[in-house]
Design an enzyme around this catalytic site. Structure first.
Site, PDB file in Angstrom:
ATOM      1  N   ASN A   1       0.864  -1.171   0.000  1.00 20.98           N
ATOM      2  CA  ASN A   1       0.000   0.000   0.000  1.00 20.98           C
ATOM      3  C   ASN A   1       0.909   1.232   0.000  1.00 20.98           C
ATOM      4  OD1 ASN A   1      -1.775   2.033   0.509  1.00 20.98           O
ATOM      5  ND2 ASN A   1      -2.789   1.026   2.239  1.00 20.98           N
TER       6      ASN A   1
ATOM      7  N   HIS B   1     -11.952   3.911  -0.689  1.00 21.09           N
ATOM      8  CA  HIS B   1     -12.068   2.909   0.387  1.00 21.09           C
ATOM      9  C   HIS B   1     -12.868   1.681  -0.067  1.00 21.09           C
ATOM     10  CE1 HIS B   1     -11.783   6.291   3.653  1.00 21.09           C
ATOM     11  NE2 HIS B   1     -10.581   5.770   3.426  1.00 21.09           N
TER      12      HIS B   1
ATOM     13  N   GLU C   1     -13.912   1.133  14.680  1.00 22.71           N
ATOM     14  CA  GLU C   1     -13.603  -0.115  15.398  1.00 22.71           C
ATOM     15  C   GLU C   1     -13.327   0.116  16.879  1.00 22.71           C
ATOM     16  OE1 GLU C   1     -10.304  -2.039  13.376  1.00 22.71           O
ATOM     17  OE2 GLU C   1     -11.296  -1.723  11.455  1.00 22.71           O
TER      18      GLU C   1
ATOM     19  N   GLU D   1      -8.025  -4.647   4.530  1.00 23.50           N
ATOM     20  CA  GLU D   1      -7.839  -4.403   3.097  1.00 23.50           C
ATOM     21  C   GLU D   1      -6.742  -5.306   2.523  1.00 23.50           C
ATOM     22  OE1 GLU D   1      -7.884  -0.259   4.470  1.00 23.50           O
ATOM     23  OE2 GLU D   1      -8.637   0.223   2.471  1.00 23.50           O
TER      24      GLU D   1
END
Ligand code: AMP
Length: 397
Positions: free
Chosen positions: A8, A179, A334, A384
Protein backbone atom coordinates in the site's frame (compact mmCIF):
# COMPACT_ATOMS: atom_id res chain seq x y z
CA UNK A 1 7.88 -21.94 0.60
CA UNK A 2 6.11 -19.25 -1.33
CA UNK A 3 5.06 -15.91 0.03
CA UNK A 4 2.75 -13.13 -1.13
CA UNK A 5 3.24 -9.46 -0.31
CA UNK A 6 0.51 -6.80 -0.17
CA UNK A 7 1.73 -3.26 -0.84
CA UNK A 8 0.00 0.00 0.00
CA UNK A 9 2.05 2.93 -1.32
CA UNK A 10 0.84 6.35 -0.15
CA UNK A 11 2.18 9.71 -1.26
CA UNK A 12 5.02 9.59 1.28
CA UNK A 13 4.69 6.12 2.76
CA UNK A 14 4.85 2.46 1.84
CA UNK A 15 3.07 -0.17 3.94
CA UNK A 16 3.45 -3.89 3.45
CA UNK A 17 2.11 -7.20 4.76
CA UNK A 18 3.94 -10.41 3.96
CA UNK A 19 1.93 -13.64 3.98
CA UNK A 20 3.17 -17.20 4.26
CA UNK A 21 1.43 -19.43 1.72
CA UNK A 22 -0.58 -21.57 1.61
CA UNK A 23 -1.43 -20.92 5.28
CA UNK A 24 -2.13 -17.21 4.56
CA UNK A 25 -0.60 -16.38 7.94
CA UNK A 26 1.09 -13.01 8.43
CA UNK A 27 4.89 -13.39 8.55
CA UNK A 28 5.76 -9.75 8.76
CA UNK A 29 4.32 -6.28 8.29
CA UNK A 30 5.64 -2.77 8.42
CA UNK A 31 5.80 0.73 7.08
CA UNK A 32 8.27 3.19 5.64
CA UNK A 33 7.11 6.72 6.46
CA UNK A 34 8.32 10.16 5.37
CA UNK A 35 9.64 8.93 2.02
CA UNK A 36 11.25 11.86 0.20
CA UNK A 37 11.62 13.85 3.42
CA UNK A 38 14.50 13.96 5.89
CA UNK A 39 14.61 11.23 8.51
CA UNK A 40 12.37 8.62 6.93
CA UNK A 41 11.22 6.02 9.45
CA UNK A 42 11.43 2.36 8.50
CA UNK A 43 9.71 -0.18 10.76
CA UNK A 44 9.32 -3.94 10.30
CA UNK A 45 7.43 -6.25 12.67
CA UNK A 46 8.18 -9.95 12.46
CA UNK A 47 8.44 -13.17 14.44
CA UNK A 48 6.89 -13.17 17.88
CA UNK A 49 6.96 -9.51 18.84
CA UNK A 50 10.25 -8.69 17.10
CA UNK A 51 10.64 -5.19 15.72
CA UNK A 52 13.24 -3.60 13.46
CA UNK A 53 13.22 0.18 13.34
CA UNK A 54 15.62 2.66 11.77
CA UNK A 55 15.56 6.34 10.84
CA UNK A 56 17.39 7.25 7.64
CA UNK A 57 16.78 9.33 4.52
CA UNK A 58 14.86 7.37 1.89
CA UNK A 59 14.53 9.57 -1.19
CA UNK A 60 11.85 7.84 -3.22
CA UNK A 61 9.55 4.81 -3.46
CA UNK A 62 11.97 2.87 -5.64
CA UNK A 63 14.68 3.05 -2.99
CA UNK A 64 12.05 2.23 -0.35
CA UNK A 65 11.13 -1.01 -2.16
CA UNK A 66 14.81 -1.99 -2.58
CA UNK A 67 15.51 -1.32 1.10
CA UNK A 68 12.43 -3.23 2.18
CA UNK A 69 13.33 -6.32 0.15
CA UNK A 70 16.97 -6.26 1.25
CA UNK A 71 15.97 -5.88 4.89
CA UNK A 72 13.52 -8.80 4.67
CA UNK A 73 16.49 -10.95 3.59
CA UNK A 74 18.90 -9.48 6.17
CA UNK A 75 16.44 -10.14 9.00
CA UNK A 76 16.03 -13.73 7.79
CA UNK A 77 12.29 -13.24 7.13
CA UNK A 78 12.85 -14.48 3.56
CA UNK A 79 15.88 -16.44 2.34
CA UNK A 80 15.95 -14.64 -1.02
CA UNK A 81 13.69 -12.55 -3.27
CA UNK A 82 12.55 -15.59 -5.24
CA UNK A 83 10.51 -16.84 -2.29
CA UNK A 84 7.96 -14.15 -3.13
CA UNK A 85 5.58 -15.53 -5.73
CA UNK A 86 3.07 -12.70 -5.90
CA UNK A 87 2.58 -9.04 -5.10
CA UNK A 88 -0.67 -7.08 -4.80
CA UNK A 89 -0.67 -3.30 -5.02
CA UNK A 90 -3.41 -1.08 -3.66
CA UNK A 91 -4.12 1.58 -6.28
CA UNK A 92 -6.24 4.56 -5.28
CA UNK A 93 -7.80 5.67 -8.59
CA UNK A 94 -8.98 3.18 -11.20
CA UNK A 95 -11.33 5.62 -12.93
CA UNK A 96 -13.92 4.02 -15.19
CA UNK A 97 -11.32 1.69 -16.73
CA UNK A 98 -10.90 -0.71 -13.84
CA UNK A 99 -14.05 -2.36 -12.54
CA UNK A 100 -12.14 -5.09 -10.70
CA UNK A 101 -8.65 -6.12 -9.64
CA UNK A 102 -6.39 -6.93 -12.55
CA UNK A 103 -3.04 -8.48 -13.47
CA UNK A 104 -0.54 -5.72 -14.18
CA UNK A 105 1.08 -5.49 -17.62
CA UNK A 106 2.66 -2.47 -19.33
CA UNK A 107 -0.70 -1.29 -20.63
CA UNK A 108 -2.31 -1.44 -17.16
CA UNK A 109 0.64 0.41 -15.64
CA UNK A 110 0.38 3.17 -18.25
CA UNK A 111 -3.34 3.54 -17.54
CA UNK A 112 -2.68 3.78 -13.78
CA UNK A 113 -0.20 6.56 -14.45
CA UNK A 114 -2.60 8.31 -16.81
CA UNK A 115 -5.25 8.28 -14.05
CA UNK A 116 -2.92 10.45 -11.94
CA UNK A 117 -5.23 13.43 -12.54
CA UNK A 118 -7.84 11.76 -10.32
CA UNK A 119 -5.41 11.03 -7.46
CA UNK A 120 -2.35 13.24 -7.92
CA UNK A 121 -0.86 12.34 -4.53
CA UNK A 122 -1.44 8.61 -4.75
CA UNK A 123 -1.45 7.12 -8.26
CA UNK A 124 2.10 8.26 -9.14
CA UNK A 125 3.33 6.69 -5.86
CA UNK A 126 1.36 3.51 -6.60
CA UNK A 127 2.89 3.34 -10.09
CA UNK A 128 6.43 3.85 -8.76
CA UNK A 129 5.90 1.05 -6.25
CA UNK A 130 4.66 -1.23 -9.05
CA UNK A 131 7.67 -0.39 -11.27
CA UNK A 132 10.11 -0.97 -8.42
CA UNK A 133 8.71 -4.46 -7.76
CA UNK A 134 8.66 -5.24 -11.49
CA UNK A 135 12.34 -4.37 -11.64
CA UNK A 136 13.30 -6.57 -8.69
CA UNK A 137 10.85 -9.40 -9.35
CA UNK A 138 9.89 -9.27 -13.05
CA UNK A 139 8.40 -12.77 -13.26
CA UNK A 140 6.00 -12.89 -10.32
CA UNK A 141 2.22 -12.44 -10.34
CA UNK A 142 1.57 -8.72 -9.98
CA UNK A 143 -1.96 -7.50 -9.27
CA UNK A 144 -3.52 -4.05 -8.92
CA UNK A 145 -6.43 -3.73 -6.49
CA UNK A 146 -8.34 -0.49 -7.00
CA UNK A 147 -9.92 1.58 -4.25
CA UNK A 148 -12.58 2.73 -6.68
CA UNK A 149 -13.46 -0.64 -8.29
CA UNK A 150 -16.16 -1.60 -5.77
CA UNK A 151 -17.98 1.67 -6.50
CA UNK A 152 -18.14 1.17 -10.27
CA UNK A 153 -21.56 -0.43 -9.76
CA UNK A 154 -23.08 2.92 -8.73
CA UNK A 155 -25.95 3.98 -11.00
CA UNK A 156 -25.68 7.17 -13.06
CA UNK A 157 -28.06 9.13 -10.86
CA UNK A 158 -25.68 8.63 -7.96
CA UNK A 159 -22.30 9.14 -9.65
CA UNK A 160 -23.15 12.12 -11.88
CA UNK A 161 -22.92 15.66 -10.55
CA UNK A 162 -25.61 18.14 -11.57
CA UNK A 163 -23.28 20.02 -13.90
CA UNK A 164 -23.30 20.17 -17.72
CA UNK A 165 -23.28 16.61 -19.04
CA UNK A 166 -20.40 17.40 -21.41
CA UNK A 167 -18.03 17.67 -18.43
CA UNK A 168 -18.69 14.02 -17.68
CA UNK A 169 -18.58 12.97 -21.33
CA UNK A 170 -15.46 14.96 -22.20
CA UNK A 171 -13.50 14.96 -18.96
CA UNK A 172 -14.89 12.04 -16.91
CA UNK A 173 -15.92 14.51 -14.18
CA UNK A 174 -18.00 12.31 -11.85
CA UNK A 175 -18.05 10.66 -8.44
CA UNK A 176 -15.62 7.75 -8.07
CA UNK A 177 -15.54 7.21 -4.29
CA UNK A 178 -12.74 5.47 -2.38
CA UNK A 179 -12.07 2.91 0.39
CA UNK A 180 -13.84 0.40 -1.90
CA UNK A 181 -11.78 -2.57 -0.73
CA UNK A 182 -12.73 -1.87 2.86
CA UNK A 183 -16.45 -1.34 2.14
CA UNK A 184 -16.52 -4.56 0.13
CA UNK A 185 -14.73 -6.59 2.79
CA UNK A 186 -16.80 -5.42 5.75
CA UNK A 187 -20.12 -5.78 3.93
CA UNK A 188 -19.26 -9.39 3.00
CA UNK A 189 -18.11 -10.20 6.55
CA UNK A 190 -21.22 -8.56 8.03
CA UNK A 191 -23.48 -10.78 5.90
CA UNK A 192 -21.57 -13.84 7.13
CA UNK A 193 -21.84 -12.69 10.74
CA UNK A 194 -25.58 -12.07 10.32
CA UNK A 195 -25.95 -15.49 8.68
CA UNK A 196 -27.83 -14.06 5.69
CA UNK A 197 -27.05 -13.99 1.95
CA UNK A 198 -25.38 -10.72 0.99
CA UNK A 199 -27.68 -10.53 -2.05
CA UNK A 200 -30.67 -10.12 0.28
CA UNK A 201 -29.23 -7.36 2.44
CA UNK A 202 -29.24 -3.58 2.41
CA UNK A 203 -26.13 -2.50 4.33
CA UNK A 204 -24.65 0.90 5.16
CA UNK A 205 -20.92 0.64 5.80
CA UNK A 206 -19.23 3.41 7.81
CA UNK A 207 -15.46 3.43 7.31
CA UNK A 208 -14.46 5.93 9.98
CA UNK A 209 -10.70 6.42 10.11
CA UNK A 210 -8.48 9.39 9.51
CA UNK A 211 -10.12 9.33 6.08
CA UNK A 212 -13.81 8.49 6.38
CA UNK A 213 -16.51 7.41 3.97
CA UNK A 214 -19.99 5.92 4.09
CA UNK A 215 -21.33 3.52 1.46
CA UNK A 216 -24.77 2.18 0.61
CA UNK A 217 -24.37 -1.51 -0.30
CA UNK A 218 -27.51 -3.02 -1.82
CA UNK A 219 -27.35 -6.76 -2.48
CA UNK A 220 -23.55 -6.72 -2.25
CA UNK A 221 -23.13 -3.83 -4.70
CA UNK A 222 -22.10 -0.27 -3.93
CA UNK A 223 -24.98 1.98 -5.02
CA UNK A 224 -23.72 5.24 -3.51
CA UNK A 225 -20.78 6.48 -1.49
CA UNK A 226 -19.91 9.70 0.30
CA UNK A 227 -16.51 10.45 -1.23
CA UNK A 228 -16.65 12.09 -4.62
CA UNK A 229 -14.42 12.92 -7.57
CA UNK A 230 -11.65 12.74 -4.97
CA UNK A 231 -11.54 11.62 -1.30
CA UNK A 232 -12.13 15.22 -0.17
CA UNK A 233 -15.92 14.94 -0.28
CA UNK A 234 -18.38 13.41 2.17
CA UNK A 235 -18.27 13.42 5.97
CA UNK A 236 -15.96 15.41 8.25
CA UNK A 237 -12.56 13.68 8.47
CA UNK A 238 -9.30 14.02 10.40
CA UNK A 239 -8.01 16.90 8.28
CA UNK A 240 -10.46 16.95 5.35
CA UNK A 241 -13.53 19.18 5.28
CA UNK A 242 -15.91 16.77 3.60
CA UNK A 243 -18.82 18.40 1.70
CA UNK A 244 -18.92 22.19 1.43
CA UNK A 245 -20.62 24.71 -0.86
CA UNK A 246 -18.22 25.32 -3.79
CA UNK A 247 -19.01 29.05 -3.65
CA UNK A 248 -17.22 29.26 -0.34
CA UNK A 249 -13.90 28.81 -2.13
CA UNK A 250 -13.70 32.11 -4.07
CA UNK A 251 -15.16 33.93 -1.06
CA UNK A 252 -12.49 32.58 1.31
CA UNK A 253 -9.71 33.01 -1.25
CA UNK A 254 -10.64 36.64 -1.50
CA UNK A 255 -10.69 37.11 2.29
CA UNK A 256 -7.46 35.15 2.81
CA UNK A 257 -5.77 36.77 -0.21
CA UNK A 258 -5.05 33.37 -1.69
CA UNK A 259 -4.61 33.44 -5.47
CA UNK A 260 -3.76 29.81 -6.15
CA UNK A 261 -6.76 27.45 -5.93
CA UNK A 262 -4.37 24.61 -5.07
CA UNK A 263 -3.53 26.38 -1.82
CA UNK A 264 -7.23 26.58 -0.96
CA UNK A 265 -7.77 22.90 -1.78
CA UNK A 266 -4.74 22.08 0.36
CA UNK A 267 -6.43 23.84 3.30
CA UNK A 268 -9.58 21.77 2.75
CA UNK A 269 -7.51 18.55 2.53
CA UNK A 270 -4.93 19.11 5.26
CA UNK A 271 -6.09 21.79 7.68
CA UNK A 272 -9.82 21.25 8.00
CA UNK A 273 -12.00 18.50 9.48
CA UNK A 274 -11.50 17.59 13.14
CA UNK A 275 -8.17 19.43 13.13
CA UNK A 276 -9.47 22.70 11.75
CA UNK A 277 -12.63 22.69 13.83
CA UNK A 278 -11.08 21.68 17.15
CA UNK A 279 -7.74 23.45 16.79
CA UNK A 280 -6.44 20.52 18.86
CA UNK A 281 -5.65 17.57 16.61
CA UNK A 282 -6.77 15.48 13.65
CA UNK A 283 -6.65 12.39 15.86
CA UNK A 284 -10.02 11.35 17.30
CA UNK A 285 -8.46 10.24 20.60
CA UNK A 286 -6.99 13.70 21.20
CA UNK A 287 -10.24 15.42 20.26
CA UNK A 288 -12.28 13.13 22.54
CA UNK A 289 -9.87 13.80 25.44
CA UNK A 290 -9.92 17.56 24.87
CA UNK A 291 -13.73 17.56 24.79
CA UNK A 292 -13.85 15.59 28.04
CA UNK A 293 -11.60 18.23 29.58
CA UNK A 294 -14.11 20.91 28.64
CA UNK A 295 -12.65 22.21 25.36
CA UNK A 296 -15.73 23.59 23.57
CA UNK A 297 -14.24 23.65 20.08
CA UNK A 298 -13.30 20.00 20.46
CA UNK A 299 -16.89 19.20 21.50
CA UNK A 300 -18.28 21.07 18.48
CA UNK A 301 -15.87 19.13 16.21
CA UNK A 302 -17.19 15.85 17.64
CA UNK A 303 -20.82 16.95 17.31
CA UNK A 304 -20.25 17.86 13.65
CA UNK A 305 -18.50 14.55 12.98
CA UNK A 306 -21.40 12.53 14.47
CA UNK A 307 -23.96 14.70 12.69
CA UNK A 308 -22.40 14.27 9.23
CA UNK A 309 -22.22 10.49 9.60
CA UNK A 310 -25.86 10.40 10.77
CA UNK A 311 -26.95 12.51 7.79
CA UNK A 312 -25.27 10.16 5.33
CA UNK A 313 -26.84 7.13 7.00
CA UNK A 314 -30.25 8.83 6.69
CA UNK A 315 -29.59 9.63 3.01
CA UNK A 316 -28.62 6.07 2.26
CA UNK A 317 -31.66 4.61 4.00
CA UNK A 318 -33.64 6.76 1.55
CA UNK A 319 -31.43 5.74 -1.39
CA UNK A 320 -31.98 2.03 -0.71
CA UNK A 321 -35.50 2.47 0.64
CA UNK A 322 -34.50 0.60 3.79
CA UNK A 323 -31.56 -0.83 5.70
CA UNK A 324 -30.89 -4.16 7.41
CA UNK A 325 -27.51 -3.42 8.96
CA UNK A 326 -25.18 -0.53 9.72
CA UNK A 327 -21.50 -1.52 9.87
CA UNK A 328 -18.72 0.37 11.66
CA UNK A 329 -15.06 -0.09 10.74
CA UNK A 330 -11.56 1.55 10.61
CA UNK A 331 -9.70 3.30 13.45
CA UNK A 332 -12.61 5.28 14.90
CA UNK A 333 -15.40 2.89 13.90
CA UNK A 334 -13.60 -0.12 15.40
CA UNK A 335 -12.26 1.51 18.56
CA UNK A 336 -14.54 4.30 19.68
CA UNK A 337 -17.57 2.77 21.43
CA UNK A 338 -18.85 6.24 22.29
CA UNK A 339 -18.83 7.30 18.61
CA UNK A 340 -20.90 4.24 17.64
CA UNK A 341 -23.31 4.84 20.51
CA UNK A 342 -23.88 8.54 19.90
CA UNK A 343 -24.35 8.08 16.14
CA UNK A 344 -26.83 5.21 16.57
CA UNK A 345 -28.72 6.72 19.53
CA UNK A 346 -29.41 9.80 17.39
CA UNK A 347 -31.07 7.79 14.62
CA UNK A 348 -32.97 5.26 16.75
CA UNK A 349 -36.22 6.23 15.00
CA UNK A 350 -35.07 4.06 12.07
CA UNK A 351 -35.17 0.98 14.31
CA UNK A 352 -31.60 0.67 15.51
CA UNK A 353 -30.70 0.30 19.16
CA UNK A 354 -27.20 -0.14 20.63
CA UNK A 355 -26.63 -2.73 23.37
CA UNK A 356 -24.22 -0.82 25.59
CA UNK A 357 -22.60 -3.92 27.01
CA UNK A 358 -22.01 -5.57 23.64
CA UNK A 359 -20.84 -2.24 22.24
CA UNK A 360 -18.18 -1.87 24.91
CA UNK A 361 -15.47 -3.59 22.84
CA UNK A 362 -12.70 -2.75 20.42
CA UNK A 363 -11.59 -4.32 17.19
CA UNK A 364 -13.60 -7.56 17.24
CA UNK A 365 -16.31 -8.80 14.89
CA UNK A 366 -19.56 -8.45 16.75
CA UNK A 367 -23.22 -7.48 16.51
CA UNK A 368 -23.51 -4.56 18.93
CA UNK A 369 -27.24 -3.83 18.64
CA UNK A 370 -29.91 -5.24 20.96
CA UNK A 371 -31.34 -8.65 20.04
CA UNK A 372 -34.72 -7.25 19.02
CA UNK A 373 -33.44 -4.22 17.08
CA UNK A 374 -34.94 -4.05 13.57
CA UNK A 375 -31.68 -2.69 12.12
CA UNK A 376 -28.56 -4.55 13.18
CA UNK A 377 -25.46 -2.59 14.11
CA UNK A 378 -22.28 -4.50 13.39
CA UNK A 379 -18.64 -3.95 14.24
CA UNK A 380 -16.23 -5.43 11.67
CA UNK A 381 -12.48 -4.71 11.76
CA UNK A 382 -11.46 -3.97 8.19
CA UNK A 383 -8.72 -5.94 6.44
CA UNK A 384 -7.84 -4.40 3.10
CA UNK A 385 -4.64 -6.46 2.89
CA UNK A 386 -6.68 -9.66 3.07
CA UNK A 387 -8.69 -8.55 0.03
CA UNK A 388 -5.42 -7.82 -1.82
CA UNK A 389 -4.07 -11.25 -0.82
CA UNK A 390 -7.23 -13.01 -2.02
CA UNK A 391 -7.10 -11.22 -5.37
CA UNK A 392 -3.44 -12.15 -5.90
CA UNK A 393 -4.28 -15.79 -5.14
CA UNK A 394 -7.34 -15.74 -7.43
CA UNK A 395 -5.67 -14.02 -10.39
CA UNK A 396 -2.36 -15.86 -9.99
CA UNK A 397 -3.95 -19.24 -10.70
P1 AMP B 1 -7.25 4.80 10.62
O1 AMP B 1 -7.08 5.89 9.59
O2 AMP B 1 -8.24 3.76 10.22
O3 AMP B 1 -5.94 4.24 11.08
O4 AMP B 1 -7.89 5.51 11.91
C1 AMP B 1 -7.23 6.52 12.60
C2 AMP B 1 -8.22 7.19 13.55
O5 AMP B 1 -8.71 6.21 14.48
C3 AMP B 1 -7.61 8.32 14.36
O6 AMP B 1 -8.47 9.43 14.37
C4 AMP B 1 -7.54 7.71 15.74
O7 AMP B 1 -7.64 8.68 16.75
C5 AMP B 1 -8.77 6.82 15.76
N1 AMP B 1 -8.69 5.87 16.86
C6 AMP B 1 -7.83 4.85 17.04
N2 AMP B 1 -8.04 4.26 18.25
C7 AMP B 1 -9.06 4.94 18.85
C8 AMP B 1 -9.74 4.85 20.11
N3 AMP B 1 -9.43 3.93 21.01
N4 AMP B 1 -10.72 5.74 20.36
C9 AMP B 1 -11.06 6.68 19.47
N5 AMP B 1 -10.46 6.83 18.28
C10 AMP B 1 -9.47 5.98 17.97
Amino acid sequence: MSKIIAINAGSSSLKFTLYQMPEESILSSGIIERIGLKDSIFTIKYGEDKKYSVTEDIDNHEIAVEKLMTQLVDLGIIADFNEISGVGHRVVAGGEDFKESTLINDDVLEKIEALGDLAPLHNPANATGIRAFKKLLPEITSVAVFDTAFHTTMPKENYLYSIPMEYYEDFAARKYGAHGTSHQYVSERAAELLGKPLEDLKIITCHLGNGASITAVDGGKSVDTSMGFTPLAGVTMGTRSGDIDASLLPYLMDKLEITDIKEMINILNKKSGLLGLSGVSSDMRDVETAAEEGNERAQVALDIFYNRVQKYIGQYIATMNGVDAIVFTAGIGENSAITRKIIIDGISWFGCDIDEEKNNVRGVERIVSTDDAKVKVVLIPTDEEKVILNDVIRLGK
